[in-house]
Motif scaffolding. Sequence first.
Motif, PDB file in Angstrom:
ATOM      1  N   VAL A  72      38.261  -4.978 -40.330  1.00 30.91           N
ATOM      2  CA  VAL A  72      37.272  -4.590 -40.877  1.00 30.91           C
ATOM      3  C   VAL A  72      37.318  -4.930 -42.346  1.00 30.91           C
ATOM      4  CG1 VAL A  72      36.241  -2.428 -41.832  1.00 30.91           C
ATOM      5  CG2 VAL A  72      36.967  -2.581 -39.518  1.00 30.91           C
TER       6      VAL A  72
ATOM      7  N   VAL B 156      30.868  -7.614 -41.374  1.00 27.70           N
ATOM      8  CA  VAL B 156      30.951  -6.077 -41.335  1.00 27.70           C
ATOM      9  C   VAL B 156      30.452  -5.676 -42.569  1.00 27.70           C
ATOM     10  CG1 VAL B 156      32.777  -4.084 -41.388  1.00 27.70           C
ATOM     11  CG2 VAL B 156      33.349  -6.210 -40.049  1.00 27.70           C
TER      12      VAL B 156
ATOM     13  N   LEU C 200      38.855  -5.546 -34.378  1.00 30.64           N
ATOM     14  CA  LEU C 200      37.592  -6.618 -34.258  1.00 30.64           C
ATOM     15  C   LEU C 200      38.096  -7.844 -33.820  1.00 30.64           C
ATOM     16  CD1 LEU C 200      35.445  -5.719 -37.526  1.00 30.64           C
ATOM     17  CD2 LEU C 200      35.518  -4.652 -35.251  1.00 30.64           C
TER      18      LEU C 200
ATOM     19  N   VAL D  65      29.006  -5.668 -37.272  1.00 29.91           N
ATOM     20  CA  VAL D  65      29.501  -4.492 -36.945  1.00 29.91           C
ATOM     21  C   VAL D  65      29.148  -3.490 -38.178  1.00 29.91           C
ATOM     22  CG1 VAL D  65      31.372  -2.916 -36.915  1.00 29.91           C
ATOM     23  CG2 VAL D  65      31.345  -4.913 -35.342  1.00 29.91           C
TER      24      VAL D  65
END
Length: 346
Positions: free
Chosen positions: A136, A144, A218, A241
């Motif tokens: 992240v 992201v 991820l 995401v």
Amino acid sequence: MTETHTRTDTGTDTRTYEVVVIGGGTAGLSAALVLGRSRRRTLVIDAGEPRNAPAAHMQGYLSRDGMSPAEFLALGREEIARYGVDLVRDRAVDVTKSEDESAGFAVALAGGKVVHARRLVIATGLQDELPTVPGVAERFGRDVIHCPYCHGWEVRDQAFGVLATTPMSVHQALMVSQWSKDVTLFLHTVAESELTDDDLRRLAAAGVAVVPGEVAELVIDDDRLTGVRLTDGTTHPREAVFVAPRAIPQTGLLEQLGAELHETPFGAYPVVDETGLTTVPGVWTAGNAMGFAEQVVNAAAGGYRAGATINGELLMTDLDTAPLGARGTARPATTHPQTKNDRSSA
């Protein structure tokens, strides 16, 4: 616009300004621009930590859509310099207010200097605390992301994932469905029981898939996001995401001054009026220091309002306290006697 220099008993160099702006992001630079153009001795203290630094571009700012945030701020620093505004790369670590209101505020910098100001603009923003899921932080600002208005267009029609950290993540999943019809809400640390009937109805109506279970990481291949892997080993292909960082308002200096704060779902922010004036006389705030949802364009507007208000307030204060005639005495218009030729031509 020459600054005033004084010396303290300890030999520390101190400088006096009419306004000190703490924070060199959009809000602070916007306030400084207005104050500089108003011929106010102004200093910007910039710690160099803008909230949008991870982003490659900013969106939704008319005429600046797609510009790099770093380039935007660099141009802002050039603009305020044209009007004699000073800028120092440092961090304000302490602020005190004199008991004598006319003496204003003392701002101590990490580098050791102390500056004084009659008025303050505190535009220290907030910090984003990201979920501690591997991948992240490394991808934040690229694939992201957190704001569909900032980045939704650039990832439109891709396969979205939404990483839930609170039940409010349902709202985020519903919002991003405007930019893609392939959206999956990963409940992560949110239990299915925490979703209301309305949540489930709306998610179904928006076509958002709901996947329970904690996210492990991820998946990154060839420097791009390709999926979301759960702790049970299952992987869901995703291309972007959305996350909801925990907002940490940078209100330490405001708290030192005794500013009243109010609680919101995104942290405690100062109580302000429509111009950004806090409950501490002489102290304004703008940008993310006053609210979670302030985008770049809102921060610029807030800084402008604060700067213009401060200039007017200083002007009226000075006029009301100035000795008679200090700035010239208002006089009735003089009526000149008519000459003979004037009378004859009437």
